[in-house]
Design a protein around this motif. Structure first.
Motif, PDB file in Angstrom:
ATOM      1  N   VAL A   1       0.840  -1.205   0.000  1.00 22.29           N
ATOM      2  CA  VAL A   1       0.000   0.000   0.000  1.00 22.29           C
ATOM      3  C   VAL A   1       0.871   1.251   0.000  1.00 22.29           C
ATOM      4  O   VAL A   1       0.656   2.188  -0.785  1.00 22.29           O
ATOM      5  N   THR A   2       1.875   1.278   0.877  1.00 28.70           N
ATOM      6  CA  THR A   2       2.752   2.448   0.977  1.00 28.70           C
ATOM      7  C   THR A   2       3.473   2.722  -0.338  1.00 28.70           C
ATOM      8  O   THR A   2       3.554   3.872  -0.789  1.00 28.70           O
ATOM      9  N   VAL A   3       3.988   1.670  -0.969  1.00 30.44           N
ATOM     10  CA  VAL A   3       4.703   1.819  -2.236  1.00 30.44           C
ATOM     11  C   VAL A   3       3.785   2.381  -3.316  1.00 30.44           C
ATOM     12  O   VAL A   3       4.163   3.312  -4.054  1.00 30.44           O
ATOM     13  N   LEU A   4       2.576   1.862  -3.411  1.00 27.71           N
ATOM     14  CA  LEU A   4       1.657   2.331  -4.451  1.00 27.71           C
ATOM     15  C   LEU A   4       1.221   3.772  -4.214  1.00 27.71           C
ATOM     16  O   LEU A   4       1.109   4.558  -5.164  1.00 27.71           O
ATOM     17  N   VAL A   5       0.984   4.119  -2.965  1.00 27.46           N
ATOM     18  CA  VAL A   5       0.602   5.500  -2.664  1.00 27.46           C
ATOM     19  C   VAL A   5       1.736   6.459  -3.020  1.00 27.46           C
ATOM     20  O   VAL A   5       1.516   7.505  -3.654  1.00 27.46           O
ATOM     21  N   GLU A   6       2.950   6.115  -2.637  1.00 24.20           N
ATOM     22  CA  GLU A   6       4.100   6.975  -2.941  1.00 24.20           C
ATOM     23  C   GLU A   6       4.334   7.081  -4.443  1.00 24.20           C
ATOM     24  O   GLU A   6       4.670   8.148  -4.957  1.00 24.20           O
ATOM     25  N   ALA A   7       4.157   5.967  -5.151  1.00 20.86           N
ATOM     26  CA  ALA A   7       4.414   5.949  -6.593  1.00 20.86           C
ATOM     27  C   ALA A   7       3.410   6.780  -7.373  1.00 20.86           C
ATOM     28  O   ALA A   7       3.708   7.233  -8.489  1.00 20.86           O
ATOM     29  N   THR A   8       2.236   6.978  -6.817  1.00 20.34           N
ATOM     30  CA  THR A   8       1.201   7.720  -7.533  1.00 20.34           C
ATOM     31  C   THR A   8       1.052   9.157  -7.037  1.00 20.34           C
ATOM     32  O   THR A   8       0.160   9.872  -7.495  1.00 20.34           O
ATOM     33  N   LYS A   9       1.893   9.573  -6.118  1.00 22.88           N
ATOM     34  CA  LYS A   9       1.827  10.955  -5.666  1.00 22.88           C
ATOM     35  C   LYS A   9       2.140  11.906  -6.817  1.00 22.88           C
ATOM     36  O   LYS A   9       3.013  11.653  -7.631  1.00 22.88           O
ATOM     37  N   GLY A  10       1.433  12.979  -6.860  1.00 24.01           N
ATOM     38  CA  GLY A  10       1.655  13.940  -7.930  1.00 24.01           C
ATOM     39  C   GLY A  10       0.764  13.706  -9.122  1.00 24.01           C
ATOM     40  O   GLY A  10       0.720  14.526 -10.043  1.00 24.01           O
ATOM     41  N   ALA A  11       0.041  12.572  -9.131  1.00 23.60           N
ATOM     42  CA  ALA A  11      -0.891  12.315 -10.232  1.00 23.60           C
ATOM     43  C   ALA A  11      -2.107  13.221 -10.086  1.00 23.60           C
ATOM     44  O   ALA A  11      -2.363  13.792  -9.025  1.00 23.60           O
ATOM     45  N   SER A  12      -2.858  13.337 -11.163  1.00 24.00           N
ATOM     46  CA  SER A  12      -4.026  14.215 -11.122  1.00 24.00           C
ATOM     47  C   SER A  12      -5.022  13.765 -10.063  1.00 24.00           C
ATOM     48  O   SER A  12      -5.671  14.584  -9.421  1.00 24.00           O
ATOM     49  N   GLU A  13      -5.141  12.442  -9.895  1.00 25.52           N
ATOM     50  CA  GLU A  13      -5.983  11.898  -8.835  1.00 25.52           C
ATOM     51  C   GLU A  13      -5.143  10.915  -8.030  1.00 25.52           C
ATOM     52  O   GLU A  13      -4.796   9.845  -8.514  1.00 25.52           O
ATOM     53  N   GLU A  14      -4.804  11.294  -6.792  1.00 27.77           N
ATOM     54  CA  GLU A  14      -3.967  10.431  -5.968  1.00 27.77           C
ATOM     55  C   GLU A  14      -4.732   9.184  -5.550  1.00 27.77           C
ATOM     56  O   GLU A  14      -5.956   9.182  -5.439  1.00 27.77           O
TER      57      GLU A  14
END
Length: 252
Positions: free
Chosen positions: A198-211
């Motif tokens: 979960v932590t890895v996926l959240v960090e990897a998608t930070k900065g996207a238009s929809e987090e």
């Protein structure tokens, strides 16, 4: 439009196979990518103890997971040519050491599209639409999620991170998690390293238009196939967690 509304939602600023004790699946129909080498369900573990503290302030964690260090690559991907070949087909760097590629491209990967860095690699259990368990290798890069069959060395599925809408977990100390992909069918998996995933996926998608949204509820729905909706229900019972997988709807 969301397919359903979970009870609790959180936006945030665990290589052994998961253990189980009691899972019921009331329907065996639906999408099943391989019938051979399948395992029947028997999920979760122990109840909460006073030493456990919640993940993201909600999900109960086992004592053993509280001080676990995050390693990321638990398989040593660079030592498995078939995994490197799968990644190289998607643009992963070759002609340099894996470590050098990670160190350099870790600074550069956000500037271009494509797989540039392995963020997580481990063996997990994936649940099919018919309720069977399949052993899979889960790879997460800076751009996509991969599911690889460890017996045939074949890539089974690749999902762009941009296609992932949310992750669903219970509030109890089980190993289940679902990845919701509105444009495709979803994934229900189990891993003792779910917190790290979960932590890895959240960090990897930070900065996207929809987090990436992380939703916690002791019952949630997911699309086991394009037109097959299932509900996962968690209940704390004496000696562990009882998990039921129910069929909600299926078109004719």
């Amino acid at each position: 439009m969301d397919r359903y509304r979970p009870n609790r939602r959180v936006q945030i600023e665990e290589s052994e196979p998961p253990k189980y004790d009691d899972v019921e699946d009331e329907d065996r129909d639906g999408r099943d990518d391989d019938d051979d080498n399948s395992n029947r369900l028997r999920p979760s573990e122990n109840n909460v103890t006073e030493d456990q503290e919640p993940f993201m302030g909600i999900k109960v964690r086992r004592k053993a997971s509280l001080h676990r260090d995050y390693k990321g690559d638990y398989l040593d991907v660079a030592s498995h040519p078939y995994l490197m070949k799968i990644l190289q087909k998607q643009g992963f760097p070759i002609g340099q050491s894996f470590l050098a590629g990670v160190l350099y491209l870790g600074l550069m990967f956000r500037k271009s599209r494509g797989d540039k860095q392995v963020l997580f690699a481990d063996k997990i259990l994936k649940f099919t639409g018919s309720g069977k368990m399949k052993r899979r290798i889960l790879l997460i890069t800076d751009f996509a999620i991969y599911l690889v069959d460890p017996e045939t060395d074949a890539l089974k599925r690749r999902i762009a991170l941009a296609a992932v809408e949310k992750m669903c977990l219970s509030e109890l100390s089980d190993n289940f998690f679902a990845i919701i992909i509105p444009s495709e069918y979803d994934l229900l998996m189990a891993s003792t390293r779910k917190t790290e995933i979960v932590t890895v996926l959240v960090e990897a998608t930070k900065g996207a238009s929809e987090e990436l949204e992380v939703a916690f509820s002791n019952s949630f729905e997911y699309h086991a196939a394009a037109e097959l909706v299932k509900e996962v229900v968690f209940e704390e019972v004496e000696g562990g967690i009882k998990t039921r997988i129910l069929t909600k709807s299926e078109s004719a």
